[in-house]
Design a protein around this motif. Structure first.
Motif, PDB file in Angstrom:
ATOM      1  N   SER A   9     -77.625  30.649 -61.159  1.00  0.00           N
ATOM      2  CA  SER A   9     -78.699  30.005 -61.928  1.00  0.00           C
ATOM      3  C   SER A   9     -79.165  30.902 -63.063  1.00  0.00           C
ATOM      4  O   SER A   9     -79.534  30.418 -64.138  1.00  0.00           O
ATOM      5  CB  SER A   9     -79.869  29.630 -61.016  1.00  0.00           C
ATOM      6  N   VAL A  10     -79.135  32.212 -62.846  1.00  0.00           N
ATOM      7  CA  VAL A  10     -79.533  33.154 -63.892  1.00  0.00           C
ATOM      8  C   VAL A  10     -78.550  33.105 -65.064  1.00  0.00           C
ATOM      9  O   VAL A  10     -78.939  33.235 -66.226  1.00  0.00           O
ATOM     10  CB  VAL A  10     -79.670  34.582 -63.313  1.00  0.00           C
ATOM     11  N   VAL A  11     -77.278  32.879 -64.771  1.00  0.00           N
ATOM     12  CA  VAL A  11     -76.280  32.723 -65.841  1.00  0.00           C
ATOM     13  C   VAL A  11     -76.621  31.495 -66.681  1.00  0.00           C
ATOM     14  O   VAL A  11     -76.607  31.546 -67.916  1.00  0.00           O
ATOM     15  CB  VAL A  11     -74.851  32.627 -65.258  1.00  0.00           C
ATOM     16  N   TYR A  12     -76.949  30.384 -66.016  1.00  0.00           N
ATOM     17  CA  TYR A  12     -77.349  29.180 -66.741  1.00  0.00           C
ATOM     18  C   TYR A  12     -78.615  29.432 -67.559  1.00  0.00           C
ATOM     19  O   TYR A  12     -78.762  28.928 -68.677  1.00  0.00           O
ATOM     20  CB  TYR A  12     -77.569  28.005 -65.783  1.00  0.00           C
ATOM     21  N   PHE A  13     -79.556  30.204 -67.011  1.00  0.00           N
ATOM     22  CA  PHE A  13     -80.790  30.528 -67.719  1.00  0.00           C
ATOM     23  C   PHE A  13     -80.488  31.278 -69.011  1.00  0.00           C
ATOM     24  O   PHE A  13     -81.021  30.946 -70.078  1.00  0.00           O
ATOM     25  CB  PHE A  13     -81.700  31.355 -66.802  1.00  0.00           C
ATOM     26  N   GLY A  42     -79.221  23.602 -64.252  1.00  0.00           N
ATOM     27  CA  GLY A  42     -78.608  24.896 -63.992  1.00  0.00           C
ATOM     28  C   GLY A  42     -79.620  25.903 -63.483  1.00  0.00           C
ATOM     29  O   GLY A  42     -79.577  26.310 -62.327  1.00  0.00           O
ATOM     30  N   TRP A  43     -80.547  26.286 -64.322  1.00  0.00           N
ATOM     31  CA  TRP A  43     -81.518  27.320 -63.975  1.00  0.00           C
ATOM     32  C   TRP A  43     -82.489  26.851 -62.898  1.00  0.00           C
ATOM     33  O   TRP A  43     -82.523  27.401 -61.800  1.00  0.00           O
ATOM     34  CB  TRP A  43     -82.250  27.747 -65.252  1.00  0.00           C
ATOM     35  N   THR A  44     -83.272  25.824 -63.164  1.00  0.00           N
ATOM     36  CA  THR A  44     -84.359  25.450 -62.265  1.00  0.00           C
ATOM     37  C   THR A  44     -83.873  24.871 -60.941  1.00  0.00           C
ATOM     38  O   THR A  44     -84.274  25.336 -59.869  1.00  0.00           O
ATOM     39  CB  THR A  44     -85.288  24.438 -62.969  1.00  0.00           C
ATOM     40  N   SER A  45     -83.027  23.865 -61.003  1.00  0.00           N
ATOM     41  CA  SER A  45     -82.583  23.202 -59.775  1.00  0.00           C
ATOM     42  C   SER A  45     -81.799  24.135 -58.864  1.00  0.00           C
ATOM     43  O   SER A  45     -81.982  24.143 -57.645  1.00  0.00           O
ATOM     44  CB  SER A  45     -81.729  21.975 -60.106  1.00  0.00           C
ATOM     45  N   MET A  46     -80.926  24.933 -59.447  1.00  0.00           N
ATOM     46  CA  MET A  46     -80.127  25.835 -58.617  1.00  0.00           C
ATOM     47  C   MET A  46     -80.974  26.962 -58.036  1.00  0.00           C
ATOM     48  O   MET A  46     -80.730  27.393 -56.912  1.00  0.00           O
ATOM     49  CB  MET A  46     -78.951  26.388 -59.406  1.00  0.00           C
ATOM     50  N   THR A  47     -81.951  27.439 -58.799  1.00  0.00           N
ATOM     51  CA  THR A  47     -82.845  28.466 -58.257  1.00  0.00           C
ATOM     52  C   THR A  47     -83.609  27.916 -57.059  1.00  0.00           C
ATOM     53  O   THR A  47     -83.684  28.566 -56.007  1.00  0.00           O
ATOM     54  CB  THR A  47     -83.841  28.949 -59.327  1.00  0.00           C
ATOM     55  N   LEU A  64     -72.089  20.910 -45.971  1.00  0.00           N
ATOM     56  CA  LEU A  64     -72.764  20.214 -47.069  1.00  0.00           C
ATOM     57  C   LEU A  64     -73.277  21.212 -48.107  1.00  0.00           C
ATOM     58  O   LEU A  64     -73.230  20.942 -49.311  1.00  0.00           O
ATOM     59  CB  LEU A  64     -73.929  19.372 -46.532  1.00  0.00           C
ATOM     60  N   GLY A  65     -73.751  22.367 -47.652  1.00  0.00           N
ATOM     61  CA  GLY A  65     -74.216  23.395 -48.578  1.00  0.00           C
ATOM     62  C   GLY A  65     -73.095  23.898 -49.465  1.00  0.00           C
ATOM     63  O   GLY A  65     -73.276  24.108 -50.676  1.00  0.00           O
ATOM     64  N   LYS A  66     -71.937  24.085 -48.884  1.00  0.00           N
ATOM     65  CA  LYS A  66     -70.777  24.559 -49.653  1.00  0.00           C
ATOM     66  C   LYS A  66     -70.299  23.494 -50.647  1.00  0.00           C
ATOM     67  O   LYS A  66     -69.984  23.795 -51.804  1.00  0.00           O
ATOM     68  CB  LYS A  66     -69.663  24.970 -48.704  1.00  0.00           C
ATOM     69  N   VAL A  67     -70.258  22.237 -50.185  1.00  0.00           N
ATOM     70  CA  VAL A  67     -69.863  21.145 -51.086  1.00  0.00           C
ATOM     71  C   VAL A  67     -70.854  21.044 -52.240  1.00  0.00           C
ATOM     72  O   VAL A  67     -70.450  20.903 -53.405  1.00  0.00           O
ATOM     73  CB  VAL A  67     -69.763  19.805 -50.321  1.00  0.00           C
ATOM     74  N   HIS A  68     -72.137  21.116 -51.926  1.00  0.00           N
ATOM     75  CA  HIS A  68     -73.163  21.058 -52.972  1.00  0.00           C
ATOM     76  C   HIS A  68     -72.937  22.162 -54.007  1.00  0.00           C
ATOM     77  O   HIS A  68     -72.912  21.905 -55.210  1.00  0.00           O
ATOM     78  CB  HIS A  68     -74.564  21.180 -52.353  1.00  0.00           C
ATOM     79  N   PHE A  69     -72.781  23.391 -53.536  1.00  0.00           N
ATOM     80  CA  PHE A  69     -72.609  24.526 -54.443  1.00  0.00           C
ATOM     81  C   PHE A  69     -71.425  24.315 -55.384  1.00  0.00           C
ATOM     82  O   PHE A  69     -71.555  24.424 -56.605  1.00  0.00           O
ATOM     83  CB  PHE A  69     -72.416  25.822 -53.645  1.00  0.00           C
ATOM     84  N   TRP A  70     -70.265  24.038 -54.821  1.00  0.00           N
ATOM     85  CA  TRP A  70     -69.057  23.941 -55.643  1.00  0.00           C
ATOM     86  C   TRP A  70     -69.061  22.714 -56.545  1.00  0.00           C
ATOM     87  O   TRP A  70     -68.685  22.796 -57.716  1.00  0.00           O
ATOM     88  CB  TRP A  70     -67.802  23.993 -54.773  1.00  0.00           C
ATOM     89  N   LEU A  71     -69.469  21.575 -56.021  1.00  0.00           N
ATOM     90  CA  LEU A  71     -69.476  20.362 -56.836  1.00  0.00           C
ATOM     91  C   LEU A  71     -70.462  20.498 -57.993  1.00  0.00           C
ATOM     92  O   LEU A  71     -70.155  20.114 -59.132  1.00  0.00           O
ATOM     93  CB  LEU A  71     -69.802  19.140 -55.965  1.00  0.00           C
ATOM     94  N   HIS A  72     -71.620  21.058 -57.716  1.00  0.00           N
ATOM     95  CA  HIS A  72     -72.622  21.248 -58.774  1.00  0.00           C
ATOM     96  C   HIS A  72     -72.092  22.201 -59.844  1.00  0.00           C
ATOM     97  O   HIS A  72     -72.233  21.940 -61.045  1.00  0.00           O
ATOM     98  CB  HIS A  72     -73.910  21.796 -58.150  1.00  0.00           C
ATOM     99  N   ASN A  73     -71.466  23.297 -59.407  1.00  0.00           N
ATOM    100  CA  ASN A  73     -71.029  24.323 -60.355  1.00  0.00           C
ATOM    101  C   ASN A  73     -69.708  24.019 -61.044  1.00  0.00           C
ATOM    102  O   ASN A  73     -69.333  24.720 -61.982  1.00  0.00           O
ATOM    103  CB  ASN A  73     -70.985  25.682 -59.665  1.00  0.00           C
ATOM    104  N   ILE A  74     -69.014  23.013 -60.600  1.00  0.00           N
ATOM    105  CA  ILE A  74     -67.837  22.537 -61.331  1.00  0.00           C
ATOM    106  C   ILE A  74     -68.257  21.418 -62.288  1.00  0.00           C
ATOM    107  O   ILE A  74     -67.852  21.383 -63.451  1.00  0.00           O
ATOM    108  CB  ILE A  74     -66.739  22.055 -60.354  1.00  0.00           C
ATOM    109  N   SER A  75     -69.097  20.527 -61.805  1.00  0.00           N
ATOM    110  CA  SER A  75     -69.476  19.343 -62.579  1.00  0.00           C
ATOM    111  C   SER A  75     -70.409  19.641 -63.745  1.00  0.00           C
ATOM    112  O   SER A  75     -70.258  19.068 -64.830  1.00  0.00           O
ATOM    113  CB  SER A  75     -70.129  18.309 -61.661  1.00  0.00           C
ATOM    114  N   LEU A  76     -71.387  20.518 -63.531  1.00  0.00           N
ATOM    115  CA  LEU A  76     -72.358  20.792 -64.598  1.00  0.00           C
ATOM    116  C   LEU A  76     -71.696  21.381 -65.853  1.00  0.00           C
ATOM    117  O   LEU A  76     -71.960  20.892 -66.957  1.00  0.00           O
ATOM    118  CB  LEU A  76     -73.486  21.690 -64.090  1.00  0.00           C
TER     119      LEU A  76
END
Length: 123
Positions: A9-13, A42-47, A64-76
């Protein structure tokens, strides 16, 4: 997943702040949508997700946590790169915005399911 989400999230920030600086220095605000989405999704939601995952490790360690992480960080990034170029006039890249956007929505739904299933107060 909590620490990973907070770190990425800091990278997105940084990206969002740099894009904001670019827009203000050039007076070209056509990328405001990209700037806002990078900062919000990126920044707010992921933080916030990272903090929740630290507080509730069961949710963090779940599939579900792993799917969330990867799907969010590939899709965004797909959505943001597509939107950046669409706003610059490359309308043929509009499908990237749609594909990435759908992926982010699915990631958020997976996150919500994870929270409802795995976040419980132990008594």
């Amino acid at each position: 997943m909590g620490i990973k989400l907070i770190k990425i999230s800091v990278v997105y920030f940084v990206i969002g702040v740099l894009l904001g600086l670019y827009m203000s220095m050039t007076g070209q605000y056509i990328y405001t949508g990209v700037h806002a989405h990078i900062n919000l999704l990126g920044w707010t939601s992921m933080t916030l997700a990272g903090i929740l995952y630290l507080i509730f490790p069961k949710a963090s360690m779940s599939g579900l946590g792993k799917v969330h992480f990867w799907l969010h960080n590939i899709s965004l990034p797909i959505m943001m790169v597509g939107l950046f170029f669409v706003l610059a006039g490359n309308l043929h890249l509009l499908p990237l915005v749609s594909i990435g956007g759908i992926g982010v929505v699915i990631a958020v739904i997976v996150f919500a399911l994870n929270i409802f299933i795995n976040v419980k107060i132990e008594e």
